[in-house]
Design a protein around this motif. Structure first.
Motif, PDB file in Angstrom:
ATOM      1  N   GLN A  16       0.880  -1.165  -0.016  1.00 27.84           N
ATOM      2  CA  GLN A  16       0.071   0.016  -0.029  1.00 27.84           C
ATOM      3  C   GLN A  16       0.882   1.276  -0.008  1.00 27.84           C
ATOM      4  OE1 GLN A  16      -3.113  -0.117  -0.756  1.00 27.84           O
ATOM      5  NE2 GLN A  16      -3.396  -2.268  -0.198  1.00 27.84           N
ATOM      6  N   ASP A  17       1.897   1.156   0.770  1.00 24.65           N
ATOM      7  CA  ASP A  17       2.757   2.330   1.043  1.00 24.65           C
ATOM      8  C   ASP A  17       3.692   2.670  -0.130  1.00 24.65           C
ATOM      9  OD1 ASP A  17       1.899   2.719   3.395  1.00 24.65           O
ATOM     10  OD2 ASP A  17       3.506   1.830   4.406  1.00 24.65           O
ATOM     11  N   ASN A  18       4.126   1.597  -1.031  1.00 23.00           N
ATOM     12  CA  ASN A  18       5.032   1.772  -2.197  1.00 23.00           C
ATOM     13  C   ASN A  18       4.786   1.229  -3.486  1.00 23.00           C
ATOM     14  OD1 ASN A  18       7.510   2.075  -0.134  1.00 23.00           O
ATOM     15  ND2 ASN A  18       6.871   0.396   0.485  1.00 23.00           N
ATOM     16  N   VAL A  19       3.756   0.618  -3.517  1.00 22.15           N
ATOM     17  CA  VAL A  19       3.796  -0.034  -4.863  1.00 22.15           C
ATOM     18  C   VAL A  19       2.060   0.309  -5.373  1.00 22.15           C
ATOM     19  CG1 VAL A  19       3.281  -2.370  -6.259  1.00 22.15           C
ATOM     20  CG2 VAL A  19       4.982  -2.007  -4.335  1.00 22.15           C
ATOM     21  N   LYS A  20       1.368   0.254  -4.628  1.00 26.57           N
ATOM     22  CA  LYS A  20      -0.117   0.747  -5.317  1.00 26.57           C
ATOM     23  C   LYS A  20      -0.199   1.934  -5.656  1.00 26.57           C
ATOM     24  CE  LYS A  20      -4.284  -0.929  -5.990  1.00 26.57           C
ATOM     25  NZ  LYS A  20      -4.526  -1.878  -6.981  1.00 26.57           N
ATOM     26  N   LYS A  21       0.321   2.904  -5.460  1.00 23.24           N
ATOM     27  CA  LYS A  21       0.295   4.300  -5.885  1.00 23.24           C
ATOM     28  C   LYS A  21       0.156   4.551  -7.143  1.00 23.24           C
ATOM     29  CE  LYS A  21       3.817   5.538  -2.589  1.00 23.24           C
ATOM     30  NZ  LYS A  21       4.967   6.275  -2.802  1.00 23.24           N
ATOM     31  N   ASN A  22      -1.010   4.871  -7.738  1.00 30.19           N
ATOM     32  CA  ASN A  22      -1.100   5.036  -9.230  1.00 30.19           C
ATOM     33  C   ASN A  22      -0.871   3.702 -10.034  1.00 30.19           C
ATOM     34  OD1 ASN A  22      -1.579   7.814  -8.684  1.00 30.19           O
ATOM     35  ND2 ASN A  22       0.820   8.014  -8.717  1.00 30.19           N
ATOM     36  N   ASN A  23      -0.788   2.672  -9.632  1.00 24.55           N
ATOM     37  CA  ASN A  23      -0.614   1.375 -10.359  1.00 24.55           C
ATOM     38  C   ASN A  23      -1.884   0.842 -10.612  1.00 24.55           C
ATOM     39  OD1 ASN A  23       2.185   1.228 -10.954  1.00 24.55           O
ATOM     40  ND2 ASN A  23       2.836   1.051  -8.879  1.00 24.55           N
ATOM     41  N   THR A  24      -2.187   0.539 -11.893  1.00 22.63           N
ATOM     42  CA  THR A  24      -3.409  -0.401 -12.149  1.00 22.63           C
ATOM     43  C   THR A  24      -2.913  -1.409 -13.106  1.00 22.63           C
ATOM     44  OG1 THR A  24      -4.032   1.352 -13.939  1.00 22.63           O
ATOM     45  CG2 THR A  24      -5.175   1.719 -11.946  1.00 22.63           C
ATOM     46  N   ASN A  25      -3.656  -2.497 -13.210  1.00 19.68           N
ATOM     47  CA  ASN A  25      -3.145  -3.599 -14.126  1.00 19.68           C
ATOM     48  C   ASN A  25      -1.695  -3.763 -13.864  1.00 19.68           C
ATOM     49  OD1 ASN A  25      -5.778  -3.855 -15.228  1.00 19.68           O
ATOM     50  ND2 ASN A  25      -5.178  -2.156 -16.845  1.00 19.68           N
ATOM     51  N   LEU A  26      -1.308  -3.784 -12.564  1.00 17.29           N
ATOM     52  CA  LEU A  26       0.001  -4.075 -12.008  1.00 17.29           C
ATOM     53  C   LEU A  26       0.533  -5.581 -12.346  1.00 17.29           C
ATOM     54  CD1 LEU A  26       2.502  -2.686 -10.859  1.00 17.29           C
ATOM     55  CD2 LEU A  26       1.431  -3.238  -8.654  1.00 17.29           C
ATOM     56  N   GLU A  27       1.701  -5.697 -12.999  1.00 21.72           N
ATOM     57  CA  GLU A  27       2.464  -6.829 -13.006  1.00 21.72           C
ATOM     58  C   GLU A  27       3.650  -6.673 -11.977  1.00 21.72           C
ATOM     59  OE1 GLU A  27       3.442  -8.974 -16.605  1.00 21.72           O
ATOM     60  OE2 GLU A  27       5.523  -8.788 -16.177  1.00 21.72           O
ATOM     61  N   ILE A  28       3.793  -7.756 -11.239  1.00 14.68           N
ATOM     62  CA  ILE A  28       5.083  -7.861 -10.138  1.00 14.68           C
ATOM     63  C   ILE A  28       5.731  -9.004 -10.601  1.00 14.68           C
ATOM     64  CG2 ILE A  28       5.624  -8.405  -7.779  1.00 14.68           C
ATOM     65  CD1 ILE A  28       3.098  -6.669  -6.795  1.00 14.68           C
ATOM     66  N   LEU A  29       6.818  -9.022 -10.925  1.00 15.21           N
ATOM     67  CA  LEU A  29       8.022  -9.686 -11.295  1.00 15.21           C
ATOM     68  C   LEU A  29       8.762 -10.196 -10.165  1.00 15.21           C
ATOM     69  CD1 LEU A  29       9.334 -11.599 -13.632  1.00 15.21           C
ATOM     70  CD2 LEU A  29      10.882  -9.838 -13.925  1.00 15.21           C
ATOM     71  N   LEU A  30       8.832 -11.360  -9.450  1.00 12.71           N
ATOM     72  CA  LEU A  30       9.459 -11.672  -8.609  1.00 12.71           C
ATOM     73  C   LEU A  30      10.838 -12.493  -8.834  1.00 12.71           C
ATOM     74  CD1 LEU A  30       9.788 -12.475  -5.397  1.00 12.71           C
ATOM     75  CD2 LEU A  30       8.554 -14.494  -5.844  1.00 12.71           C
ATOM     76  N   GLY A  31      12.061 -11.867  -8.298  1.00 11.34           N
ATOM     77  CA  GLY A  31      13.359 -12.500  -8.574  1.00 11.34           C
ATOM     78  C   GLY A  31      13.275 -13.670  -7.698  1.00 11.34           C
ATOM     79  N   LEU A  41       8.492 -15.616   0.000  1.00 11.63           N
ATOM     80  CA  LEU A  41       7.670 -14.123  -0.704  1.00 11.63           C
ATOM     81  C   LEU A  41       6.724 -14.707  -1.985  1.00 11.63           C
ATOM     82  CD1 LEU A  41       7.568 -11.256  -0.683  1.00 11.63           C
ATOM     83  CD2 LEU A  41       9.591 -11.004  -2.103  1.00 11.63           C
ATOM     84  N   LEU A  42       7.156 -15.540  -2.914  1.00 11.15           N
ATOM     85  CA  LEU A  42       6.249 -16.336  -3.596  1.00 11.15           C
ATOM     86  C   LEU A  42       5.047 -16.874  -3.078  1.00 11.15           C
ATOM     87  CD1 LEU A  42       6.118 -17.286  -6.683  1.00 11.15           C
ATOM     88  CD2 LEU A  42       6.892 -19.351  -5.579  1.00 11.15           C
ATOM     89  N   HIS A  43       5.130 -17.482  -1.998  1.00  8.31           N
ATOM     90  CA  HIS A  43       3.863 -18.033  -1.381  1.00  8.31           C
ATOM     91  C   HIS A  43       2.988 -16.887  -1.048  1.00  8.31           C
ATOM     92  CE1 HIS A  43       1.997 -19.499   2.281  1.00  8.31           C
ATOM     93  NE2 HIS A  43       1.661 -20.572   1.494  1.00  8.31           N
ATOM     94  N   LEU A  44       3.579 -15.749  -0.449  1.00  8.71           N
ATOM     95  CA  LEU A  44       2.903 -14.842   0.183  1.00  8.71           C
ATOM     96  C   LEU A  44       2.174 -13.901  -0.947  1.00  8.71           C
ATOM     97  CD1 LEU A  44       5.301 -13.511   2.951  1.00  8.71           C
ATOM     98  CD2 LEU A  44       2.979 -14.077   3.272  1.00  8.71           C
ATOM     99  N   LEU A  45       2.991 -13.552  -2.033  1.00  2.00           N
ATOM    100  CA  LEU A  45       2.504 -12.693  -2.993  1.00  2.00           C
ATOM    101  C   LEU A  45       1.332 -13.800  -3.837  1.00  2.00           C
ATOM    102  CD1 LEU A  45       5.941 -10.667  -4.213  1.00  2.00           C
ATOM    103  CD2 LEU A  45       3.706  -9.962  -2.992  1.00  2.00           C
TER     104      LEU A  45
END
Length: 190
Positions: A16-31, A41-45
């Motif tokens: 909420q604090d860092n990523v969501k701002k102004n991001n719609t149809n967001l793709e997160i790529l996990l290293g 982190l994979l499990h959580l996300l």
């Protein structure tokens, strides 16, 4: 259960604090290395992507530096398949003669591979203990104030997000144990 909620709450708040701002149809790529941090982190996300409205993908960079590298890749493929997460697997070749050294070049090639697949935000599994280690190494190298600032939770320029940066490794280990999350033990971390 308290431990699980504590980690989920921190990831949610960081999102909420860092990523969501102004991001719609967001793709997160996990290293995704397949190690403890990236598996948790994979499990959580994977569990949060519907609630938080983003599409999760993962990337595994195969350096070929360990005799176990092919096994790690197969482990990552299976883990992502079970969670229905698209995985990019990228093989890179380390040039051991470069001045960066093996670890430096591996890191550079990893970031190049990630950048080629990145469409939105990149999530990385760094945690509080990694931050402390980074600060100690920077101090030993004689870094100035900028170097001593450590890793940011969200790097606006590169769109790198480290949602577990304020979570201790012990809590991550406990979460993995409580949720029966299997992960790779990389012998080079010893």
């Amino acid at each position: 259960m308290k431990n699980e909620n504590q980690i989920q709450d921190k990831i949610y708040q960081s999102f909420q604090d860092n990523v969501k701002k102004n991001n719609t149809n967001l793709e997160i790529l996990l290293g995704f290395s397949g190690g403890l941090d990236s598996c948790v982190l994979l499990h959580l996300l994977a569990n949060m992507q519907t609630q938080l409205d983003f599409k999760l993908k993962a990337i595994h960079v195969h350096h070929g530096l360990s005799s176990s590298a092919d096994d790690w890749l197969n482990f990552c493929k299976e883990k992502c398949k079970l969670l229905d997460i698209e995985l990019y697997d990228v093989k890179v070749k380390i040039n051991e003669k470069r001045s960066l050294g093996i670890e430096g070049e591996a890191r550079e090639l990893r970031y190049e591979a990630i950048k080629k697949k990145q469409k939105g935000v990149v999530a990385l599994g760094h945690h509080q203990n990694d931050q402390a280690e980074t600060l100690m190494l920077q101090l030993l190298r004689g870094s100035g104030l900028k170097g001593l600032a450590g890793m940011p939770e969200f790097d606006e320029k590169r769109k790198f997000w480290r949602p577990m940066l304020n979570i201790k490794k012990e809590l991550i280990e406990k979460y993995a144990s409580e949720n029966n999350i299997k992960y790779i033990e990389d012998e080079s971390n010893e």
